[in-house]
Enzyme design. Structure first.
Site, PDB file in Angstrom:
ATOM      1  N   HIS A  48       0.995  -1.125   0.167  1.00 23.06           N
ATOM      2  CA  HIS A  48       0.126   0.005  -0.081  1.00 23.06           C
ATOM      3  C   HIS A  48       0.968   1.130   0.015  1.00 23.06           C
ATOM      4  O   HIS A  48       1.035   1.882   1.151  1.00 23.06           O
ATOM      5  CB  HIS A  48      -0.783   0.111   1.321  1.00 23.06           C
ATOM      6  CG  HIS A  48      -2.015   0.906   1.077  1.00 23.06           C
ATOM      7  ND1 HIS A  48      -1.954   2.203   1.629  1.00 23.06           N
ATOM      8  CD2 HIS A  48      -3.289   0.786   0.580  1.00 23.06           C
ATOM      9  CE1 HIS A  48      -3.258   2.686   1.364  1.00 23.06           C
ATOM     10  NE2 HIS A  48      -3.947   1.856   0.600  1.00 23.06           N
ATOM     11  N   ILE A  54       1.762   4.699   1.338  1.00 26.51           N
ATOM     12  CA  ILE A  54       0.755   5.665   2.120  1.00 26.51           C
ATOM     13  C   ILE A  54       0.142   4.782   3.410  1.00 26.51           C
ATOM     14  O   ILE A  54      -0.388   3.678   2.940  1.00 26.51           O
ATOM     15  CB  ILE A  54      -0.255   6.261   1.344  1.00 26.51           C
ATOM     16  CG1 ILE A  54       0.159   7.136   0.193  1.00 26.51           C
ATOM     17  CG2 ILE A  54      -1.464   6.996   1.905  1.00 26.51           C
ATOM     18  CD1 ILE A  54      -0.585   7.574  -1.105  1.00 26.51           C
ATOM     19  N   GLY A  57      -6.057   4.539   5.159  1.00 24.51           N
ATOM     20  CA  GLY A  57      -7.147   5.200   5.940  1.00 24.51           C
ATOM     21  C   GLY A  57      -7.827   4.366   7.366  1.00 24.51           C
ATOM     22  O   GLY A  57      -7.882   5.099   8.340  1.00 24.51           O
ATOM     23  N   VAL A  58      -8.016   3.072   6.833  1.00 27.29           N
ATOM     24  CA  VAL A  58      -8.569   2.322   7.820  1.00 27.29           C
ATOM     25  C   VAL A  58      -7.743   2.220   8.986  1.00 27.29           C
ATOM     26  O   VAL A  58      -8.297   1.979  10.405  1.00 27.29           O
ATOM     27  CB  VAL A  58      -9.123   1.035   7.429  1.00 27.29           C
ATOM     28  CG1 VAL A  58     -10.231   1.226   6.536  1.00 27.29           C
ATOM     29  CG2 VAL A  58      -7.980   0.073   6.809  1.00 27.29           C
ATOM     30  N   GLU A  62      -8.252   3.331  12.861  1.00 25.89           N
ATOM     31  CA  GLU A  62      -7.804   2.211  14.084  1.00 25.89           C
ATOM     32  C   GLU A  62      -6.971   2.658  15.188  1.00 25.89           C
ATOM     33  O   GLU A  62      -7.274   2.443  16.439  1.00 25.89           O
ATOM     34  CB  GLU A  62      -7.144   0.977  13.296  1.00 25.89           C
ATOM     35  CG  GLU A  62      -6.741  -0.295  14.429  1.00 25.89           C
ATOM     36  CD  GLU A  62      -7.969  -0.845  15.082  1.00 25.89           C
ATOM     37  OE1 GLU A  62      -7.976  -1.409  16.208  1.00 25.89           O
ATOM     38  OE2 GLU A  62      -8.979  -0.847  14.372  1.00 25.89           O
TER      39      GLU A  62
END
Length: 143
Positions: A48, A54, A57-58, A62
């Site tokens: 990723h 990067i 986003g999850v 978290e």
């Protein structure tokens, strides 16, 4: 300031899914500020994205949830007998990418508590730049 050993004592999360490294400050039962060092060695950067790493986003979300989890577990009696689940996310927004070498500062504020359900507002920043924000609920459950 509380270090990683304190965090490991309180929360059940472990590598590679522990998303907070240090507690920078706290107001009992109300708010917490934590830090996450973002390293190129994180396993998710392998995919990723290999050409432009990067933080997903999850996983930023978290880190906010784990900060809230730490605050909840300090707020209740018998924390070792409970788990905290992220139960609802509202208005999650990413403003800027988080990349290797960044230090995320997470501020989570407990807005409301009722019957084992806790509402939070959280923001994440790198330096002075806000990178994400969210409102969410976390639920307390017996192990």
């Amino acid at each position: 300031m509380k270090n990683i050993n304190y965090i490991l004592e309180k929360v059940p999360h472990r590598y590679p899914f522990l998303m907070i490294d240090k507690v920078l400050g706290q107001k009992k039962n109300k708010q917490i500020q934590t830090l996450k060092n973002v390293s190129i060695n994180e396993p998710f950067f392998e995919g990723h994205f290999p050409e432009k790493p990067i933080m997903p986003g999850v996983l930023i979300m978290e880190s906010m949830a784990q900060s809230a989890c730490l605050l909840i577990l300090e707020h209740i009696e018998n924390p070792k007998q409970h788990l905290v689940y992220l139960s609802k996310v509202m208005n999650f927004r990413i403003f800027q990418n988080v990349v290797p070498g960044d230090q995320m500062i997470i501020d989570a504020i407990m807005i409301h508590e009722k019957l084992g359900s806790f509402k939070f507002e959280a923001t994440t920043r790198v330096g002075e730049v806000r990178v994400a924000k969210a409102e969410f609920f976390a639920s307390l459950v017996k192990k």
